[in-house]
Design a protein around this motif. Structure first.
Motif: not given
Ligand SMILES: [Cu+2]
Lengths: 297, 228
Positions: A200, A235, A239, A246
């Motif tokens: 990440h 992020c 990922c 996220m």
């Protein structure tokens, strides 16, 4: 007056706004560095562009055949060669000197008054407070994941309007979390950044840097926030399926407020260590269930 | 299809050949060049349709059309199809057509290998595109398939094998081009008189031979990463 207020709000929120042309200047002691470096490099590019394209257009319009231009006979000029070799070398050396200075100050995490461990997960972040002002902190750490409203809105065919996801006046669709990272201002904070699964990258534009979170490797970076406010990021390394969901939210508060907040957190985790994790896991359950089918495949 | 049909008709007067013989068994550099170009165009449309899915989903905020995992599959497949299926075969097709003409050679140096290096490609891409219809879906590891994320795609083994096949095809094509340029120039066509297109292909062919085994080794090693 309104302009000043808007400007103040812009700095405190630090989000990009319509027609913003340049990078954000950021809100930390270091974040002016990449802003400055980018402006210098951009300035060099503009000057070179004006000179090169200017020369081209002058050659094309003033010295065209139809205007009776006759080519010169000479084909080599040592002075010109020396000039157009020396100038780029000087430019490159200046840029390299400035950029190296920026990198060195970026990497220097010595003298940090606080340490926060950041761990990337598919697809949320975990923050653990390691120490503050020389004292170790025990058991203050939590998961930080996408807020419920954004999560509901972002489902395929939810029919909900992303523009309606707001925090105050600010649109925070995919930019809000359930539990933000709370940090004190005017404190040199060292981040140790790693990951539990895939790569990440922890990126808050207002801090002026991003740092990869790599499984098995601990990366470090630092910040020292000058302005209290809420700073949002995402992020920044693909990922998996929920990479876009996220986000990162940092709440920068005064040192007094932070001390109060930290004491409350320590109190909450100290007497009944079993209770908060249970509460946290039940709160995280719907998200875990939602992400389970695609998780760790 | 119409293009192929006219060619078939045109050649019918000189040498009676079935469609299969004419196109699948051809060792003629122009025919193989044409096949490469048609293949490239087909892949351009397929890879382009993947990009269209991406753009259509991004047309406005929120999710309207596809799940995020499928969106990521489209990204990776778009990259692989466009680079290995559209750009490289287009360049090889032009090379096949133009290099013998430009250096005065009757055909490529190794015509049967030329046929083989083309016909590997449709199989490689059938294998790679078939992953979209498999239970785990296609590869979803970004543009560069970096680990550990790319290891989470169930179809990684298919993609690795497909890339091996594409690599074999590229290496054979590169050998063919080098052999043609170095051995089959017409009298008087020395290296420094060659057109710059032929020069660019000579350099590219050497680079391909140097790079493809490394790429094959890298994607093979993806399978050796400790599974989580
Ligand atoms: Cu991530």
């Amino acid at each position: 007056m309104a302009v000043v207020l808007a400007l103040g709000a812009g700095i405190a929120q630090a989000d990009p706004h319509p027609w913003q042309l340049n990078l954000t200047r950021g809100v930390t002691t270091w974040s002016g560095e990449p802003y400055f470096l980018n402006n210098v490099a951009f300035g060099v590019c503009v000057v070179i562009g004006v000179l090169v394209f200017g020369a081209m257009f002058i050659a094309m319009f003033r010295f065209r055949k139809s205007r009776g231009a006759v080519p010169e006979k000479w084909s080599h000029n040592t002075t010109v060669e020396i000039v157009w070799t020396t100038i780029p070398v000087i430019i490159l050396m200046v840029l390299a000197y400035l950029a190296t200075g920026g990198l060195v100050s970026f990497a220097n995490t010595t003298g940090a008054q606080m340490t926060v461990k950041v761990t990337g997960y598919q697809w949320k972040w975990r923050y653990d407070y390691v120490d503050y002002l020389g004292k170790p902190i025990s058991k203050v750490g939590f998961m930080s994941k996408l807020d419920a409203l954004s999560d509901k809105t972002r489902q395929l065919g939810s029919g909900l309007d992303p523009y309606a996801v707001k925090t105050g006046n600010e649109n925070t669709y995919l930019l809000n979390v359930d539990k933000p990272l709370v940090l004190p201002i005017h404190t040199k904070i060292r981040f140790v950044i790693t990951s539990d699964d895939v790569i990440h990258s922890w990126f808050v534009p207002a801090f002026g840097w991003k740092m990869d979170a790599i499984p098995g490797i601990v990366n470090t970076a630092w910040t020292n926030i000058n302005v209290p406010g809420t700073y949002r990021g995402q992020c920044a390394e693909l990922c998996g399926q929920d990479h876009g969901f996220m986000p990162i939210v940092v709440k920068a508060v005064s040192r007094a407020d932070f001390a109060k907040w930290l004491a409350k957190q320590e109190q909450a985790s100290a007497p009944a260590p079993a209770a908060p994790p249970a509460a946290a896991s039940s709160a995280a359950a719907p998200a875990a269930a939602a992400s389970a089918p695609g998780g760790n495949g | 299809m119409a293009h192929e049909a006219t060619h078939d008709h045109h050649d019918h007067h000189h040498a009676p050949q079935g469609f299969f013989q004419r196109w699948v068994m051809s060792t003629n550099h122009k025919d193989i060049g044409t096949l490469y170009l048609i293949f490239s165009l087909t892949m351009f449309f397929i890879g382009g349709s993947f990009a269209m899915v991406i753009r259509a989903e991004l047309f406005k905020p929120g999710l309207q059309l596809v799940q995020p995992s499928f969106f990521n599959e489209m990204t990776t497949m778009h990259a692989l199809v466009m680079i290995f299926g559209a750009i490289m075969p287009a360049f090889v097709g032009l090379g096949n057509w133009m290099i013998p003409l430009m250096i005065g050679a009757p055909d490529m140096a190794l015509p049967r290998m030329n046929n083989l290096s083309f016909w590997i490609l449709p199989f490689a891409f059938t294998l790679m595109l078939s992953t979209l219809f498999l239970p785990g879906g296609g590869p979803a590891g970004g543009w560069t398939m970096y680990p550990p994320l790319s290891l989470q795609s169930d179809s990684l083994a298919y993609v690795v094998f497909a890339i091996h096949l594409m690599g074999i095809s590229s290496i054979m094509g590169a050998i063919n081009i080098i052999a043609t340029i170095l051995n089959m120039r017409a009298p008087g066509m020395d290296l420094l008189k060659m057109p710059v297109f032929v020069w660019s292909w000579l350099i590219t062919a050497f680079l391909l031979i140097a790079v493809m085994p490394v790429l094959a080794g890298a994607v093979t090693m993806l399978r050796c990463w400790p599974a989580r």
